[in-house]
Enzyme design. Sequence first.
Site, PDB file in Angstrom:
ATOM      1  N   LYS A  78       0.861  -1.184   0.000  1.00  0.00           N
ATOM      2  CA  LYS A  78       0.000   0.000   0.000  1.00  0.00           C
ATOM      3  C   LYS A  78       0.894   1.229   0.000  1.00  0.00           C
ATOM      4  CE  LYS A  78      -3.785   2.209   2.575  1.00  0.00           C
ATOM      5  NZ  LYS A  78      -4.673   2.128   3.753  1.00  0.00           N
ATOM      6  N   SER A 153      -9.641   2.314   2.896  1.00  0.00           N
ATOM      7  CA  SER A 153      -8.751   3.065   2.027  1.00  0.00           C
ATOM      8  C   SER A 153      -7.744   2.175   1.292  1.00  0.00           C
ATOM      9  CB  SER A 153      -7.970   4.100   2.848  1.00  0.00           C
ATOM     10  OG  SER A 153      -7.125   3.471   3.791  1.00  0.00           O
ATOM     11  N   SER A 177      -9.859   0.033   7.133  1.00  0.00           N
ATOM     12  CA  SER A 177      -9.314   0.083   5.771  1.00  0.00           C
ATOM     13  C   SER A 177      -8.647  -1.177   5.244  1.00  0.00           C
ATOM     14  CB  SER A 177      -8.329   1.237   5.659  1.00  0.00           C
ATOM     15  OG  SER A 177      -9.037   2.424   5.479  1.00  0.00           O
TER      16      SER A 177
HETATM   17  N1  GLN Z   1     -13.097   4.884   6.489  1.00  0.00           N
HETATM   18  C1  GLN Z   1     -12.350   5.326   7.617  1.00  0.00           C
HETATM   19  C2  GLN Z   1     -11.880   6.745   7.407  1.00  0.00           C
HETATM   20  O1  GLN Z   1     -12.203   7.294   6.419  1.00  0.00           O
HETATM   21  C3  GLN Z   1     -11.214   4.400   7.921  1.00  0.00           C
HETATM   22  C4  GLN Z   1     -10.015   4.613   7.065  1.00  0.00           C
HETATM   23  C5  GLN Z   1      -8.864   3.750   7.478  1.00  0.00           C
HETATM   24  O2  GLN Z   1      -9.030   2.736   8.150  1.00  0.00           O
HETATM   25  N2  GLN Z   1      -7.679   4.150   7.085  1.00  0.00           N
HETATM   26  O3  GLN Z   1     -11.213   7.290   8.209  1.00  0.00           O
END
Ligand code: GLN
Length: 486
Positions: A78, A153, A177
């Site tokens: 990632k 994400s 994410s």
């Molecule tokens: N959807 C969550 C956010 O927007 C989690 C994102 C994540 O786990 N990096 O913060």
Amino acid sequence: MSAPIHQRPIQALARGLREGEFTAEALAGHFLARIAASDLNAFIDVQPELTLAQAREADRRLAAGETGPLLGIPVAHKDIFVTRGWRSTAGSRMLADYVSPFDATVVERLAAAGAVCLGKTNCDEFAMGSANENSYFGAVRNPWDRNAIPGGSSGGAAAAVAGGLAPLATGTDTGGSVRQPAAMCGVTGIKPTYGRVSRYGMIAFASSLDQGGAIGRSAGDCAALLGAMAGFDGRDSTSTERPTEDFSAWFGRPLEGLRIGLPREFFGDGLGDDVRAAVEAGLETLRSLGASTHEVSLPDTELAIPAYYVIAPAEASSNLSRFDGVRYGHRAEHYGDLADMYERSRAEGFGPEVQRRILVGTYVLSHGYYDAYYLQAQKLRRLIANDFRAAFAKVDVIAGPVSPTVAWNLGERTDDPVRNYLADVYTLPASLAGLPGLSMPTGFGAGGRPVGLQLIGNYFEEARLLGIAHAFEQRTDWHRRNPDGE
Ligand code: GLN
């Protein structure tokens, strides 16, 4: 007939390397060719020369008789983990051209294990999002349906694995994410206990929540990847001092006697009928394997959303203050004085969601609002952790959905941040409590889009979660399904 190379479990790939069916170089070349031909936009940076050089090094180690579960196996990182050689962008214009002078601990460990880096996967900017539509490098498509988001994400990571562009992918999970894109792309993903995986070189979003995780095609693949990622690191002060573990230690153990808690709050009105049906079917499979299910309550589940969306932006506003156009990162071309340079550089470098979170975070930390928002959110966080503690006094693990719905359509929710936030309701609680969580494929919902089943374990019970997922895979073939044409 054996499966196509890009659909094989990594044990089979390791066998292929050992038995000379292909070299690590040819294996990496196979995936690089698939990446080059792909329309998923799953990768931000690919450097075939670097990849092939790593693969040749793995071939030398293999030829010298070295063995190891990941030796010569390709992995995609990632683009939150910094890497030497490949760009490290965090999905942001702010770092669009940034090349790190050092490797993240996770990257370093995987390279030492002989894994071959395929490149950097697309993600929401600074990991903020649930749909991978907040990336400066454009949205990622879901391999099951090009009109669907892949989740976020770590959307590029999950899409890459589901689309056969990488056998393994690292991800990060701050509020879901790893689990949510894994669910939406029909692959397996695990976020370990906070502190298991070093955050050194992981571009920071919300430091008290950020945790590296593993995405793969099965529990076995995830166990091998996590095994190489995890472990104490003196360069991360929140890294836990525990001996390294065999995350496949529970494979083969029967599920008889396993007590699974089903939080009432995870099965309420907000849960889509299609997701509910697939999750219920998965639970029925677990019962048929000998586990028993018990209703439990996590009464503060709903409060996870407001607590998280105060704490995460607060930490983000602090972490992102370093991007000021001076030390590194984007600098505006035209500006007046110093203050104007800061303003323009940050206004140009950060996208709308990141700016929104910096605003919220700065606000909740400011004098007069700190007590009203930030301190309250921290108290809620404690209540949420206590809810889990009470539940784990009665059951061994907790199960439920990952996301209330299957993947939505690209563009459908881009103007509605709060709607995106609400979709995190089932993943945020484990993040706030620092608990390990796993998502495994459990069927399909509306539009033939994948559904994940979430397992949440007590602290450091990753091996147990992976063992349950492995047992589940012996009875189901959801994890072996592939999108058409992939
Ligand atoms: N959807 C969550 C956010 O927007 C989690 C994102 C994540 O786990 N990096 O913060």
